[in-house]
Design a protein around this motif. Structure first.
Motif, PDB file in Angstrom:
ATOM      1  N   LEU A 127       0.858  -1.189   0.000  1.00 36.67           N
ATOM      2  CA  LEU A 127       0.000   0.000   0.000  1.00 36.67           C
ATOM      3  C   LEU A 127       0.893   1.239   0.000  1.00 36.67           C
ATOM      4  O   LEU A 127       1.744   1.376   0.873  1.00 36.67           O
ATOM      5  CB  LEU A 127      -0.898   0.022   1.241  1.00 36.67           C
TER       6      LEU A 127
ATOM      7  N   ARG B  73      -6.288   2.677  -6.847  1.00 36.37           N
ATOM      8  CA  ARG B  73      -7.089   2.720  -5.633  1.00 36.37           C
ATOM      9  C   ARG B  73      -8.035   3.921  -5.656  1.00 36.37           C
ATOM     10  O   ARG B  73      -7.605   5.023  -6.031  1.00 36.37           O
ATOM     11  CB  ARG B  73      -6.183   2.819  -4.407  1.00 36.37           C
TER      12      ARG B  73
ATOM     13  N   SER C 154      -1.008  -1.147  -4.478  1.00 37.89           N
ATOM     14  CA  SER C 154      -2.268  -0.406  -4.428  1.00 37.89           C
ATOM     15  C   SER C 154      -1.958   1.059  -4.143  1.00 37.89           C
ATOM     16  O   SER C 154      -1.407   1.389  -3.099  1.00 37.89           O
ATOM     17  CB  SER C 154      -3.176  -0.974  -3.329  1.00 37.89           C
TER      18      SER C 154
ATOM     19  N   ALA D  23      -8.442  -4.240  -2.637  1.00 37.29           N
ATOM     20  CA  ALA D  23      -7.507  -4.915  -3.547  1.00 37.29           C
ATOM     21  C   ALA D  23      -7.883  -6.386  -3.736  1.00 37.29           C
ATOM     22  O   ALA D  23      -7.922  -6.891  -4.871  1.00 37.29           O
ATOM     23  CB  ALA D  23      -6.082  -4.796  -3.003  1.00 37.29           C
TER      24      ALA D  23
ATOM     25  N   ALA E 146      -8.376  -0.538   2.199  1.00 38.34           N
ATOM     26  CA  ALA E 146      -7.609  -0.603   0.950  1.00 38.34           C
ATOM     27  C   ALA E 146      -7.208  -2.043   0.631  1.00 38.34           C
ATOM     28  O   ALA E 146      -7.205  -2.448  -0.538  1.00 38.34           O
ATOM     29  CB  ALA E 146      -6.373   0.285   1.058  1.00 38.34           C
TER      30      ALA E 146
END
Length: 231
Positions: free
Chosen positions: A10, A72, A51, A90, A86
């Motif tokens: 992330l 994202r 992401s 994903a 998040a």
């Protein structure tokens, strides 16, 4: 035990403490690159997916070998948005668009650039060996909670009564803190519980010199020094 592992990274663009932190150059490479490169060396990880909501971060990620199959949503990249949302986004995107669902999700935060493939594979090997549902990486604390203090009515008092009579470091019980480097969980449980602490969570202990989690400029300079010493 046979299982497939997704490495999920992330990296959002809105870092306030260190502007553009995830792609800022650290010892010659963007911060993000270190995590991607070590994940791609793993003998267990099938895919390395990034992401991000930032086109700039996405381009850097692709350059160093990460997949960026989606962008994202902006609302999942704010200061208020949670990482777990998040992660779930994903996983759901990969399932709906590629019919891909990993047995395990391995969260590798780009703010841990000193973590190596030895740590990643060592953590996965331990997870498999113990047939555990989840694992988190830890390191031993520098400041033991038994020696912490609090202030009440302008008086200094022990934070915990349990350790107030211990005066020698060697008498202290070992205590660990999360170092932010590695989180692993069964994907189905991760989505269901919205947490990496699912089932039986086991520890993976890392040394302090590979446990720097970059949150501010002091952490950044420490990581830089340790990297140069390692080189």
């Amino acid at each position: 035990m046979s299982a497939n592992f997704l490495a999920l990274i992330l990296a959002r663009g809105g870092s306030k403490g260190i502007p553009k932190k995830n792609i800022k150059i650290l010892n010659g490479k963007p911060l993000l690159a270190y995590t991607i490169e070590e994940a791609k060396k793993s003998k267990f990880i099938d895919r390395v997916v990034l992401s991000t909501e930032s086109e700039e971060i996405a381009e850097v990620g692709k350059r160093y070998g990460a997949e960026v199959p989606f962008m994202r949503p902006k609302e999942l990249a704010t200061d208020e948005a949670s990482s777990i949302d998040a992660i779930i986004h994903a996983l759901n995107w990969l399932k709906m668009n590629e019919d891909y669902w990993p047995k395990f999700t391995v969260l590798l935060q780009p703010t841990s650039p000193l973590r190596t493939v030895k740590d990643i594979d060592g953590a996965i090997e331990k997870l498999l060996e113990h047939n555990a549902e989840s694992l988190v990486s830890l390191c031993e604390v520098d400041k033991h909670p038994f020696w912490l203090k609090k202030i009440i009515d302008n008086r200094v008092v022990p934070y915990t009564e349990e350790g107030q009579h211990i005066t020698r470091r060697q008498d202290l019980p070992k205590v660990y803190s999360l170092n932010g480097a590695i989180f692993i969980a069964e994907s189905i449980l991760l989505v269901k519980e919205r947490s990496f602490y699912v089932g039986r969570t086991i520890p993976y202990i890392m040394p302090k010199e590979r446990s720097v989690d970059i949150d501010n400029i002091i952490d950044w300079h420490l990581a830089e020094i340790l990297m140069k010493e390692r080189d």
